[in-house]
Design a protein around this motif. Structure first.
Motif, PDB file in Angstrom:
ATOM      1  N   ARG A 103       0.794  -1.226   0.000  1.00 36.93           N
ATOM      2  CA  ARG A 103       0.000   0.000   0.000  1.00 36.93           C
ATOM      3  C   ARG A 103       0.829   1.279   0.000  1.00 36.93           C
ATOM      4  NH1 ARG A 103      -3.231   0.158   4.959  1.00 36.93           N
ATOM      5  NH2 ARG A 103      -1.577  -1.127   5.866  1.00 36.93           N
ATOM      6  N   HIS A 104       2.132   1.173   0.120  1.00 38.45           N
ATOM      7  CA  HIS A 104       2.980   2.361   0.168  1.00 38.45           C
ATOM      8  C   HIS A 104       2.866   3.122  -1.161  1.00 38.45           C
ATOM      9  CE1 HIS A 104       6.418   4.927   0.984  1.00 38.45           C
ATOM     10  NE2 HIS A 104       6.580   4.372   2.164  1.00 38.45           N
ATOM     11  N   VAL A 105       2.576   4.413  -1.095  1.00 40.41           N
ATOM     12  CA  VAL A 105       2.326   5.160  -2.329  1.00 40.41           C
ATOM     13  C   VAL A 105       3.604   5.452  -3.113  1.00 40.41           C
ATOM     14  CG1 VAL A 105       0.182   6.201  -1.514  1.00 40.41           C
ATOM     15  CG2 VAL A 105       2.366   7.363  -1.073  1.00 40.41           C
ATOM     16  N   ILE A 106       4.766   5.342  -2.468  1.00 44.93           N
ATOM     17  CA  ILE A 106       6.037   5.560  -3.171  1.00 44.93           C
ATOM     18  C   ILE A 106       6.653   4.234  -3.601  1.00 44.93           C
ATOM     19  CG2 ILE A 106       8.327   6.597  -3.040  1.00 44.93           C
ATOM     20  CD1 ILE A 106       6.058   8.630  -2.840  1.00 44.93           C
ATOM     21  N   HIS A 107       6.691   3.245  -2.718  1.00 44.92           N
ATOM     22  CA  HIS A 107       7.378   1.987  -3.001  1.00 44.92           C
ATOM     23  C   HIS A 107       6.435   0.845  -3.398  1.00 44.92           C
ATOM     24  CE1 HIS A 107      11.007   3.754  -1.359  1.00 44.92           C
ATOM     25  NE2 HIS A 107      10.346   4.092  -0.279  1.00 44.92           N
ATOM     26  N   GLY A 108       5.143   1.025  -3.242  1.00 45.03           N
ATOM     27  CA  GLY A 108       4.206  -0.077  -3.420  1.00 45.03           C
ATOM     28  C   GLY A 108       3.873  -0.377  -4.870  1.00 45.03           C
ATOM     29  N   ARG A 109       2.832  -1.195  -5.039  1.00 44.72           N
ATOM     30  CA  ARG A 109       2.372  -1.591  -6.376  1.00 44.72           C
ATOM     31  C   ARG A 109       0.855  -1.414  -6.426  1.00 44.72           C
ATOM     32  NH1 ARG A 109       5.693  -4.498  -9.570  1.00 44.72           N
ATOM     33  NH2 ARG A 109       3.868  -5.291 -10.663  1.00 44.72           N
ATOM     34  N   GLY A 110       0.376  -0.809  -7.510  1.00 44.14           N
ATOM     35  CA  GLY A 110      -1.060  -0.620  -7.669  1.00 44.14           C
ATOM     36  C   GLY A 110      -1.379   0.763  -8.204  1.00 44.14           C
ATOM     37  N   ASN A 111      -2.649   0.988  -8.490  1.00 43.58           N
ATOM     38  CA  ASN A 111      -3.084   2.254  -9.073  1.00 43.58           C
ATOM     39  C   ASN A 111      -2.916   3.440  -8.134  1.00 43.58           C
ATOM     40  OD1 ASN A 111      -3.811   1.457 -11.664  1.00 43.58           O
ATOM     41  ND2 ASN A 111      -5.846   0.799 -11.017  1.00 43.58           N
ATOM     42  N   HIS A 112      -2.734   3.183  -6.846  1.00 42.48           N
ATOM     43  CA  HIS A 112      -2.620   4.252  -5.865  1.00 42.48           C
ATOM     44  C   HIS A 112      -1.215   4.829  -5.772  1.00 42.48           C
ATOM     45  CE1 HIS A 112      -1.157   0.663  -3.928  1.00 42.48           C
ATOM     46  NE2 HIS A 112      -0.588   1.394  -2.986  1.00 42.48           N
ATOM     47  N   THR A 113      -0.255   4.254  -6.477  1.00 43.52           N
ATOM     48  CA  THR A 113       1.153   4.599  -6.281  1.00 43.52           C
ATOM     49  C   THR A 113       1.604   5.733  -7.196  1.00 43.52           C
ATOM     50  OG1 THR A 113       1.912   2.954  -7.882  1.00 43.52           O
ATOM     51  CG2 THR A 113       1.684   2.242  -5.585  1.00 43.52           C
ATOM     52  N   LEU A 114       2.696   6.346  -6.801  1.00 45.43           N
ATOM     53  CA  LEU A 114       3.283   7.418  -7.601  1.00 45.43           C
ATOM     54  C   LEU A 114       3.784   6.888  -8.940  1.00 45.43           C
ATOM     55  CD1 LEU A 114       4.081  10.416  -7.586  1.00 45.43           C
ATOM     56  CD2 LEU A 114       6.266   9.752  -6.584  1.00 45.43           C
ATOM     57  N   SER A 115       4.332   5.666  -8.955  1.00 50.89           N
ATOM     58  CA  SER A 115       4.825   5.101 -10.215  1.00 50.89           C
ATOM     59  C   SER A 115       3.691   4.865 -11.208  1.00 50.89           C
ATOM     60  CB  SER A 115       5.578   3.797  -9.942  1.00 50.89           C
ATOM     61  OG  SER A 115       4.738   2.853  -9.315  1.00 50.89           O
ATOM     62  N   ALA A 116       2.534   4.379 -10.718  1.00 50.60           N
ATOM     63  CA  ALA A 116       1.388   4.174 -11.607  1.00 50.60           C
ATOM     64  C   ALA A 116       0.883   5.497 -12.149  1.00 50.60           C
ATOM     65  CB  ALA A 116       0.274   3.442 -10.862  1.00 50.60           C
ATOM     66  N   LEU A 117       0.873   6.505 -11.309  1.00 48.96           N
ATOM     67  CA  LEU A 117       0.428   7.830 -11.726  1.00 48.96           C
ATOM     68  C   LEU A 117       1.370   8.398 -12.788  1.00 48.96           C
ATOM     69  CD1 LEU A 117      -1.778   9.897 -11.032  1.00 48.96           C
ATOM     70  CD2 LEU A 117      -0.277  10.810  -9.272  1.00 48.96           C
ATOM     71  N   THR A 118       2.675   8.220 -12.573  1.00 42.07           N
ATOM     72  CA  THR A 118       3.668   8.713 -13.526  1.00 42.07           C
ATOM     73  C   THR A 118       3.557   7.990 -14.862  1.00 42.07           C
ATOM     74  OG1 THR A 118       5.168   9.187 -11.685  1.00 42.07           O
ATOM     75  CG2 THR A 118       6.135   9.081 -13.888  1.00 42.07           C
ATOM     76  N   GLU A 119       3.411   6.660 -14.807  1.00 47.03           N
ATOM     77  CA  GLU A 119       3.287   5.873 -16.032  1.00 47.03           C
ATOM     78  C   GLU A 119       2.054   6.283 -16.835  1.00 47.03           C
ATOM     79  OE1 GLU A 119       2.705   1.169 -17.298  1.00 47.03           O
ATOM     80  OE2 GLU A 119       3.383   1.698 -15.290  1.00 47.03           O
ATOM     81  N   HIS A 120       0.947   6.506 -16.131  1.00 45.73           N
ATOM     82  CA  HIS A 120      -0.279   6.918 -16.825  1.00 45.73           C
ATOM     83  C   HIS A 120      -0.109   8.321 -17.418  1.00 45.73           C
ATOM     84  CE1 HIS A 120      -4.970   6.618 -16.666  1.00 45.73           C
ATOM     85  NE2 HIS A 120      -4.521   6.924 -17.865  1.00 45.73           N
TER      86      HIS A 120
END
Length: 808
Positions: free
Chosen positions: A714-731
């Motif tokens: 669930r970590h928004v920086i290190h985690g996995r899922g739509n809630h994360t910063l990486s998912a937001l950046t990729e989108h």
């Protein structure tokens, strides 16, 4: 520590004051003696006044000599005391590696509380004297004598031996925790297979496989289809295949080991792209296979689990119980397609027969006699048929714990852990980590016996079932998830810590970066005598290269991404990759050959590096964690988001809310840091209050808006899922790379999930500032701070306190 230091300072100042008075008195009396002597030389006086003067003169002479004697004695005692206590002051590191770094709130030059008058420099020297190279080498050899998977007789015997060794040490507590977990092993009655078949399905060629090579948690079953080559199986690799019109759908995808992508991620991406099966092989371009040098042979496969997650995949998000009472709930990270590891020889046989578009130059490996093409058809119209036969089995696991209790804050723990099991000999996989764990436990327990009194507790853990996705560690985290952010200060994973001796890498939470930066300036490089790890890294291009993000298969990942505990995994590597990991060839002789016989030396330096950080965490009044680190991370994303601001606003999406939340969090973190810097850190109540908040900073970045069962990381920086910063950046990148695939509704939800979590973290940080403001203020009474940000934070703290009902 502060009380004792203040006492010594006060005593020193008083002693100096008294010494000055005594010396002045002695001087005055010597002058009187000279005057009286002069009067006596003028001749005897036979009157009462003269007699009185002679009596007074005699008394003064005796008092003067007593004063001189007392002053001399006191001066000698003072000089002796000064020499003794100055020896306890700053201690430079061994070998002239540089001066002791001064960290804010660290108290590096003050003695520790709890009755132990030991300084950080003394503790460092004590630790270095205790660490033994011979013990490290012998422990690695013992652990990796043979394969020792969970539940096997070898694994059980090793667990008993580790428990026995912990109990021999002067630890405060040693115990085990057992649980049942579902693991997967090859079916002994029916082997997995790989064949080439004709269009009618008739077997044309049986391709030999090693029965011990498998991917734990692969889907069982059969699949027949063409073959598509997908390089490392990264998202960009599958995107490139689509761009040239090659589809992975209804095919068996062949991928290379490596590329920064775990087996689980490779299989998951292949499944998302419609593949029916996966084969993964080690390419000579990535793992050395030159028979004239140290490397794999072409007939060795690399095994790894394929569960996109950690822990028991049938109890996601909660601890394992008796499966007969609680029905299993399969993890969403379990693959639905079969996967097998294959050798370079098998991969060459398959890829050499493919037809189709040519590969890009960067995809070309070093398989002999292979013309790199993408597929999916064979030139002879053949197909591949793969069959996977693995069985799920409940296995009794044993995690082993041993602790040293802190004397000031015993309910705050620094945790060190290592994987104990291995499907192969596992010299690197489990032997090195277990050996360093045991050696650090022995070292710190010996230090406590010799006078060291840690402020906080130390917990040493030997984890079971690490080869299956850190099952033992994750199940323990799930059991204590509700309290870990109040108890666990930091976690250090010792898994796979020595794969070479050239470069250090640290996969870490940003909160621990300052701690590591100070440590590498104190520890000598294992290969370059007289040079610290820091100075050698600067010569090689910069010490910043050491710091790396946490990754899915890391032993530290679940602690941060799932439980919200700052974690780090350290590793020494060679310039060339260690080729034997996750193979039957991972043995001590091969590891020693890679290291040039320097296993003991390298292990000792790694232990010294971890020990240096642990010492700071158990010694300092205030935990030396960088609480402002995530503000910089979010700032960088905000700058990236701002570049697309016009495009987003044209779609009716405003990033202003995120910008505001980012600014609020940055100010709150900086305000808390300033409050710490300007407080009396030797006051136990104040230090306790700040440390409790510091320990929660990582936890605040766990999203409260997603389910731990469906989205465990669930970590928004290190985690996995739509809630994360990486998912937001990729989108967000789709706005320019592929606008047609940009989903405005999904992006709004992602932006909201991330912003809510960031806003929640900001909400909680000022509360400690409000509470501490009850202490004497740095702003004079009747005045207010002129800092607008400070005033805004005070107002916001008051509003948030009211909204939260006056509680945190």
């Amino acid at each position: 520590m502060g009380t004792l230091s203040a006492h010594l300072t006060q005593s020193s100042s008083v002693s100096l004051h008294h010494s000055s008075d005594e010396e002045g008195g002695a001087q005055r009396e010597e002058l009187n003696f000279e005057a009286l002597d002069t009067e006596e030389e003028a001749g005897p006086v036979c009157d009462i006044r003269g007699w009185e003067r002679r009596c007074l003169h005699g008394n003064r002479r005796r008092c003067a000599w007593l004063g001189v004697y007392g002053a001399a004695t006191f001066t000698a005692a003072f000089l002796l005391a000064y020499a003794v206590f100055s020896g306890r002051a700053h201690c430079s590191p061994e070998g002239g590696l540089g001066e002791e770094s001064k960290q804010p709130g660290g108290g590096a030059n003050r003695p520790a509380d709890g009755g132990a008058e030991l300084y950080l420099g003394e503790l460092r020297d004590m630790m270095r004297r205790q660490l033994q190279e011979e013990d490290l080498h012998s422990s690695v050899s013992r652990v990796s004598r043979a394969a020792h998977p969970p539940g096997s007789s070898e694994g059980t015997a090793l667990a008993s031996e580790i428990l026995r060794r912990f109990r021999k040490l002067p630890m405060d507590h040693t115990w085990t925790e057992s649980l049942y977990a579902t693991l997967q092993f090859p079916d002994r009655t029916q082997r997995s297979s790989l064949q080439l078949v004709d269009p009618a399905g008739q077997i044309l060629e049986q391709i030999p496989l090693n029965p011990i090579d498998y991917c734990p948690y692969s889907a069982a079953g059969n699949y027949t289809g063409g073959v598509v080559y997908a390089n490392y199986g990264r998202p960009e690799d599958f995107n490139w295949l689509r761009s040239v019109g090659v589809s992975a759908a209804s095919s068996v995808v062949v991928m290379r080991v490596g590329g920064g992508v775990s087996y689980a991620e490779k299989v998951w991406l292949a499944e998302r792209n419609g593949a029916g099966g996966v084969l993964i092989y080690p390419d000579p371009a990535d793992l050395p296979q030159d028979p004239r040098r140290l490397g794999l042979n072409a007939h060795t496969a690399v095994s790894e689990h394929v569960h996109l997650g950690s822990g028991d995949p049938f109890t996601p998000g909660f601890p394992s119980f008796n499966h007969s009472k609680f029905p299993p709930i399969p993890s969403s990270g379990l693959p639905l397609i079969p996967a097998l590891p294959i050798t370079a020889t098998v991969a060459a046989k398959l890829l050499s027969q493919l037809s189709g578009p040519a590969c890009p130059p960067s995809w070309r490996g070093r398989l002999p006699y292979v013309r790199c093409v993408l597929g999916p058809e064979f030139s002879s119209r053949r197909k591949v048929q793969m069959s996977v036969h693995n069985l799920m089995t409940p296995v009794l696991l044993n995690n082993i714990f041993s602790s040293l209790e802190g004397r000031v804050e015993p309910d705050q723990y620094i945790i060190l852990g290592a994987q104990r099991d291995s499907l192969g000999p596992g010299a690197v996989k489990s032997g090195v980590g277990t050996a360093i764990l045991l050696e650090l436990a022995r070292t710190f327990s010996a230090m406590v016996k010799n006078g060291f009194s840690p402020r906080r507790s130390l917990l040493f853990v030997s984890w079971d079932a690490g080869d299956f996705g850190n099952v033992g560690a994750t199940e323990w985290l799930e059991s204590y998830l509700s309290m870990l952010h109040l108890k666990a200060v930091a976690y250090f994973s010792l898994d796979q810590a020595i794969m070479g001796d050239d470069n250090l890498s640290a996969h870490t939470s940003p909160l621990l970066v300052d701690l590591l930066d100070a440590a590498i300036k104190q520890v000598e490089h294992p290969k370059h005598a007289g040079q610290t790890i820091y100075s050698q890294a600067e010569r090689d291009g910069g010490s910043w290269r050491i710091m790396k993000p946490l990754y899915l298969n890391s032993g530290a990942y679940s602690f941060t991404a799932f439980a919200g505990v700052p974690a780090m995994e350290l590793r020494f590597t060679k310039e060339r990759a260690y080729p034997f990991l996750n193979t039957p060839l991972d043995t001590v002789p091969r590891l020693q050959e890679v290291l040039g016989g320097r296993l003991g030396v390298t292990g000792r330096k790694l232990g010294e590096l971890v020990g240096e950080m642990v010492l700071r965490l158990v010694h300092d009044h205030i935990l030396p964690l960088r609480i402002t680190s995530y503000a910089q991370t979010v700032l960088q994303f905000s700058a990236h988001l701002n570049k697309h601001s016009a495009e987003l606003q044209a779609r009716g999406v405003s990033p202003q809310w995120l910008f505001s939340a980012r600014g609020d969090y940055s100010r709150a973190a900086e305000t808390l840091q300033r409050a710490i810097d300007n407080s009396d850190l030797h006051d136990p109540t104040t230090a306790r209050l700040y440390n409790t908040r510091i320990m929660k900073v990582e936890y605040y970045f766990l999203s409260q808006y997603v389910s731990a069962m469906e989205t465990p990381f669930r970590h928004v920086i290190h985690g996995r899922g739509n809630h994360t910063l990486s998912a937001l950046t990729e989108h967000l990148t789709l706005l320019t790379s592929d606008p047609g695939r940009f989903d405005e509704g999904r992006f709004r939800r992602q932006l909201a999930l991330f912003t809510w979590t960031l806003q929640g973290a900001e909400l909680r940080l000022p509360l400690v500032h409000r509470l501490v403001n009850q202490q004497p203020s740095l702003v004079p009474e009747g005045q207010t701070s002129s800092d607008p940000a400070h005033q805004q934070d005070q107002l916001r703290s008051s509003e948030f306190w009211t909204q939260l009902g006056g509680s945190s």
